[in-house]
Design a protein around this motif. Structure first.
Motif, PDB file in Angstrom:
ATOM      1  N   LEU A 177      10.013  34.641  11.004  1.00 29.82           N
ATOM      2  CA  LEU A 177      11.309  33.975  10.902  1.00 29.82           C
ATOM      3  C   LEU A 177      12.265  34.474  11.976  1.00 29.82           C
ATOM      4  O   LEU A 177      12.943  33.691  12.638  1.00 29.82           O
ATOM      5  N   GLY A 178      12.329  35.795  12.151  1.00 30.61           N
ATOM      6  CA  GLY A 178      13.187  36.360  13.189  1.00 30.61           C
ATOM      7  C   GLY A 178      12.739  35.973  14.584  1.00 30.61           C
ATOM      8  O   GLY A 178      13.563  35.798  15.494  1.00 30.61           O
ATOM      9  N   PHE A 179      11.445  35.801  14.771  1.00 26.74           N
ATOM     10  CA  PHE A 179      10.879  35.408  16.066  1.00 26.74           C
ATOM     11  C   PHE A 179      11.339  34.012  16.472  1.00 26.74           C
ATOM     12  O   PHE A 179      11.442  33.706  17.658  1.00 26.74           O
ATOM     13  N   ARG A 180      11.661  33.163  15.492  1.00 21.85           N
ATOM     14  CA  ARG A 180      11.994  31.761  15.769  1.00 21.85           C
ATOM     15  C   ARG A 180      13.470  31.426  15.556  1.00 21.85           C
ATOM     16  O   ARG A 180      13.830  30.256  15.512  1.00 21.85           O
ATOM     17  N   LEU A 238       0.924  31.502  15.171  1.00 20.32           N
ATOM     18  CA  LEU A 238       2.039  32.443  15.065  1.00 20.32           C
ATOM     19  C   LEU A 238       2.677  32.759  16.410  1.00 20.32           C
ATOM     20  O   LEU A 238       3.829  33.199  16.467  1.00 20.32           O
ATOM     21  N   GLN A 239       1.957  32.565  17.520  1.00 20.11           N
ATOM     22  CA  GLN A 239       2.509  32.895  18.839  1.00 20.11           C
ATOM     23  C   GLN A 239       3.261  31.723  19.468  1.00 20.11           C
ATOM     24  O   GLN A 239       3.840  31.877  20.542  1.00 20.11           O
ATOM     25  N   THR A 240       3.248  30.569  18.830  1.00 15.35           N
ATOM     26  CA  THR A 240       3.952  29.396  19.351  1.00 15.35           C
ATOM     27  C   THR A 240       5.347  29.328  18.737  1.00 15.35           C
ATOM     28  O   THR A 240       5.495  29.143  17.533  1.00 15.35           O
ATOM     29  N   ILE A 273       7.176  27.476  11.258  1.00 18.66           N
ATOM     30  CA  ILE A 273       6.405  28.268  10.300  1.00 18.66           C
ATOM     31  C   ILE A 273       7.360  28.948   9.322  1.00 18.66           C
ATOM     32  O   ILE A 273       8.321  29.604   9.728  1.00 18.66           O
ATOM     33  N   ASP A 274       7.080  28.789   8.043  1.00 11.74           N
ATOM     34  CA  ASP A 274       7.858  29.471   7.004  1.00 11.74           C
ATOM     35  C   ASP A 274       7.040  30.656   6.507  1.00 11.74           C
ATOM     36  O   ASP A 274       5.812  30.581   6.414  1.00 11.74           O
ATOM     37  N   TYR A 275       7.738  31.740   6.177  1.00 12.56           N
ATOM     38  CA  TYR A 275       7.043  33.000   5.864  1.00 12.56           C
ATOM     39  C   TYR A 275       7.787  33.724   4.752  1.00 12.56           C
ATOM     40  O   TYR A 275       9.016  33.630   4.634  1.00 12.56           O
TER      41      TYR A 275
END
Length: 223
Positions: free
Chosen positions: A8-11, A191-193, A198-200
């Protein structure tokens, strides 16, 4: 060694946004953070006790808070239509006008703002990882096989037309002496895109043999 980051933080800024929207001076940051935690905990406890809703599927999925100078806007996301039946809208009004403001004024002397509550219903609850994690946790407490619980969660997600899901359980699974990690995946979970929506969620569950950690990734769509 793998490089790990919260999906979530990544996106943030692309497919995800913050659950709390406000600005504060550095000296006031910790107070605002505590205030958000108090608001979320109080709303959840109020709905469990006064409205007698204990299941995540029937209750609250997430709470978003937006703070302005004189107003605190709160969005409550729920997955159930029963949330709006009988006398529940009146109880939500009581929560908005009386209970929440009075409770926070005891905790935070500087709170003199009004509260504005909005309830938003999620049409497809099983695309939310928190609901699936709660479902798996309930199955594990009933001593259902962890593989059976994970496969059932994947079936529920597939009916909601998602593109992929990964479920992971870690700890003393089935009461074994040695802790281990078990996971299962169906479909794509890129996960790298960054453009992938993506929800987590990470969800701890207490069992007789100890605490198990449930992690769920759901690939909803790609922008």
């Amino acid at each position: 060694m793998g490089q790990k980051i919260n999906p979530l933080g990544f996106r943030l800024g692309t497919t995800q946004s913050h659950y709390s929207l406000w600005f504060a001076q550095p000296k006031k940051y910790s107070e605002n953070l505590q205030e958000d935690a108090k608001i979320r905990n109080y709303i959840k406890n109020y709905i469990q006790k006064k409205m007698k809703i204990y299941s995540v599927v029937e209750g609250i999925i997430r709470i978003e808070i937006q703070k302005q100078i004189d107003v605190i806007k709160i969005k409550i996301y729920t997955a159930s239509q029963t949330f709006f039946k009988e006398k529940r809208p009146q109880k939500i009004k009581e929560l908005q006008i009386k209970e929440l403001q009075r409770n926070l004024q005891k905790e935070f002397y500087y709170v003199n703002r009004k509260f504005n509550l909005a309830i938003i219903r999620i049409a497809k609850p099983y695309t939310n990882p928190t609901i699936l994690a709660e479902f798996i946790a309930d199955q594990l407490k009933k001593r259902v096989s962890f593989r059976k619980a994970m496969k059932k969660a994947i079936e529920l997600t597939e009916k909601a037309n998602t593109k992929g899901i990964r479920v992971q359980i870690a700890g003393r699974i089935d009461g074994n002496e040695i802790a281990r990690v078990e996971w299962i995946r169906e479909g794509r979970v890129p996960l790298q895109t960054i453009q992938a929506k993506i929800d987590y969620c990470s969800y701890p569950v207490r069992t007789i043999s100890g605490i198990l950690g449930i992690k769920i990734w759901i690939f909803i769509d790609e922008e």
